[in-house]
Enzyme design. Structure first.
Site, PDB file in Angstrom:
ATOM      1  N   SER A 234       0.841  -1.208   0.000  1.00  0.00           N
ATOM      2  CA  SER A 234       0.000   0.000   0.000  1.00  0.00           C
ATOM      3  C   SER A 234       0.876   1.259   0.000  1.00  0.00           C
ATOM      4  CB  SER A 234      -0.958  -0.061   1.191  1.00  0.00           C
ATOM      5  OG  SER A 234      -2.025   0.839   1.039  1.00  0.00           O
ATOM      6  N   ASP A 328      -8.602  -5.841  -5.597  1.00  0.00           N
ATOM      7  CA  ASP A 328      -8.257  -4.790  -4.631  1.00  0.00           C
ATOM      8  C   ASP A 328      -9.352  -3.737  -4.643  1.00  0.00           C
ATOM      9  OD1 ASP A 328      -7.151  -2.725  -3.145  1.00  0.00           O
ATOM     10  OD2 ASP A 328      -5.207  -2.768  -4.158  1.00  0.00           O
ATOM     11  N   HIS A 362      -6.580  -6.492  -1.424  1.00  0.00           N
ATOM     12  CA  HIS A 362      -5.503  -5.529  -1.155  1.00  0.00           C
ATOM     13  C   HIS A 362      -4.435  -6.106  -0.228  1.00  0.00           C
ATOM     14  CE1 HIS A 362      -3.786  -1.483  -0.895  1.00  0.00           C
ATOM     15  NE2 HIS A 362      -3.739  -1.611   0.418  1.00  0.00           N
TER      16      HIS A 362
END
Length: 420
Positions: A234, A328, A362
């Site tokens: 991320s 995601d 994610h």
């Protein structure tokens, strides 16, 4: 006599586990039920229903689960479908060195959804899932501005060095670093905000801080240079890409579901300044579960307003591995990666690899980790939706973890030998 065997009974958390029950009557209906309690006291559990075969055996490598938390043949299904009894809680090992997760597996007669003290299991066993190999050492790092924890494998060294970073929740997260170090890497789990005396909120990316961390790791006598690897998830992936672009010591980077532009906060590095694309707060959506999805907040990297904020990957001399979950729901990570790859190719660069995983969300973590589809994070007013579907997400974790290890060994040299 009914027996429940789990192999291995004690192992690193990324090692697959084999469960087999025997001594049952032919075609007997049974339930395999898994549970663990994490360090915050939250219980995780899963169950699957099976029929024994004609020999009275349930072997999860061959038997088809009829229902429960999954169906079909899935040897690690019990581990990968664990769910918390506290909503929006993420399973994450806090004390990497001190103790393992102790996982209890019970075998029940017939189909049991909710075990109780009145239901006695036919057999039970406990499995230890460790995040640090025997002999691994952890050293807290508080040197200059750098804050984190250094993990060193057993053995004489020196070892290839890797910096490990997570994302926008801040703090210091160590479980992946412990597992990577158990593979023979010297790993610095690096905090960059909301930890110790670091700023509580992320207002800018000062790349000199990450350069300082890079030099600190390279100067360690147990770390083999001349280059380092970085792995980030991320926001950590975004920073990792910037490190590879501007720091010559970084030769191999793994970017897991990150943007490839400076988003939310700008980057500073000596005379270099990359402005941030501001978050489009009006595009924040609340799903029918009450969770937030940030998917459209980052914007479209092909838009004109993004161009000044894109990380100039064409300047990177190191190698980049993009690990992308196509489901995601936090970031349109596939689009960001594809735009960055196209930019690199435009400038004649062939140092990037893209791994795409349909159905993965994610939070792609080491294998055996359950899917975290929606969780709470520090600073968010509501839970965040991360996306992912249990089985394809689990397969993505298994495959990408092997590819990440191979990638680092290819570009950093062989990992150190340890008594794993």
């Amino acid at each position: 006599m009914v027996q429940l065997m789990v192999t291995p009974e004690s192992s690193l958390a990324d090692v697959p586990v084999w469960i087999q029950a025997s001594g049952l009557t032919p075609f007997q209906q049974v339930t395999l039920y898994l549970s663990l309690t994490d360090e915050k006291g939250v219980k995780f559990e899963s169950r699957a229903f099976y029929h024994a075969n004609k020999a009275g055996v349930v072997d999860v490598k061959e038997a088809c689960a009829l229902g429960g938390d999954y169906s079909g043949v899935w040897p690690m299904g019990l581990f990968c479908t664990m769910k918390p009894d506290k909503m929006f809680h993420r399973l994450m090992k806090l004390d990497v060195m001190g103790s393992p997760f102790r996982v209890q597996i019970n075998l029940f007669d017939s189909f049991v959804l909710l075990p109780s003290s009145k239901i006695v299991p036919l057999a039970t066993c406990t499995v230890e899932r460790w995040y640090a190999a025997p002999g691994l050492k952890r050293f807290p790092i508080k040197e200059g501005r750098v804050r984190g924890a250094l993990f060193l494998p057993p053995g004489p060294g020196p070892f290839p060095g890797v910096i490990d970073m997570f994302g926008g929740s801040g703090g210091l997260i160590e479980f992946r670093a412990g597992l990577l170090a158990s593979k023979g890497f010297a790993v610095l789990a690096l905090a960059f905000f909301a930890y110790d005396d670091l700023p509580q909120f992320l207002t800018e990316i000062d790349l000199e801080y990450f350069e300082e961390a890079t030099k600190l790791l390279l100067n360690h006598p147990m770390v083999r240079g001349p280059g380092l690897g970085v792995i980030g998830l991320s926001k950590g992936a975004e920073i990792a890409l910037a490190m590879c672009t501007f720091l010559e010591q970084i030769v191999a980077v793994v970017c897991i579901n990150g943007t490839t532009a400076m988003t939310g906060v700008p980057l500073y590095f000596r005379d270099i300044y990359i402005p941030a694309v501001p978050y489009s707060g009006e595009k924040l959506l609340v799903t029918d579960t009450g969770a937030l999805t940030n998917y459209h907040v980052m914007g479209d990297p092909r838009e004109e307003k993004h161009q000044a904020s894109l990380i100039p990957l064409e300047k990177a001399s190191g190698h980049v591995l993009f690990v992308i979950g196509e489901d995601d729901r936090s970031i349109h990570s596939k689009l960001f990666a594809e735009v960055s790859l196209a930019r690199a190719k435009k400038y004649g660069k062939n140092n990037c690899t893209l791994l795409l995983y349909p159905g993965a969300g994610h939070l792609i973590e080491p294998p055996g980790s359950p899917l975290s589809n929606i969780t709470l994070i520090r600073g968010a007013p509501k839970p965040i939706r991360w996306g992912g579907k249990p089985e394809p997400h689990a397969k993505a974790q298994e495959h990408s973890w092997k590819e990440i290890e191979k990638f680092f060994k290819l570009h950093l040299g062989p990992a150190g030998k340890s008594n794993l």
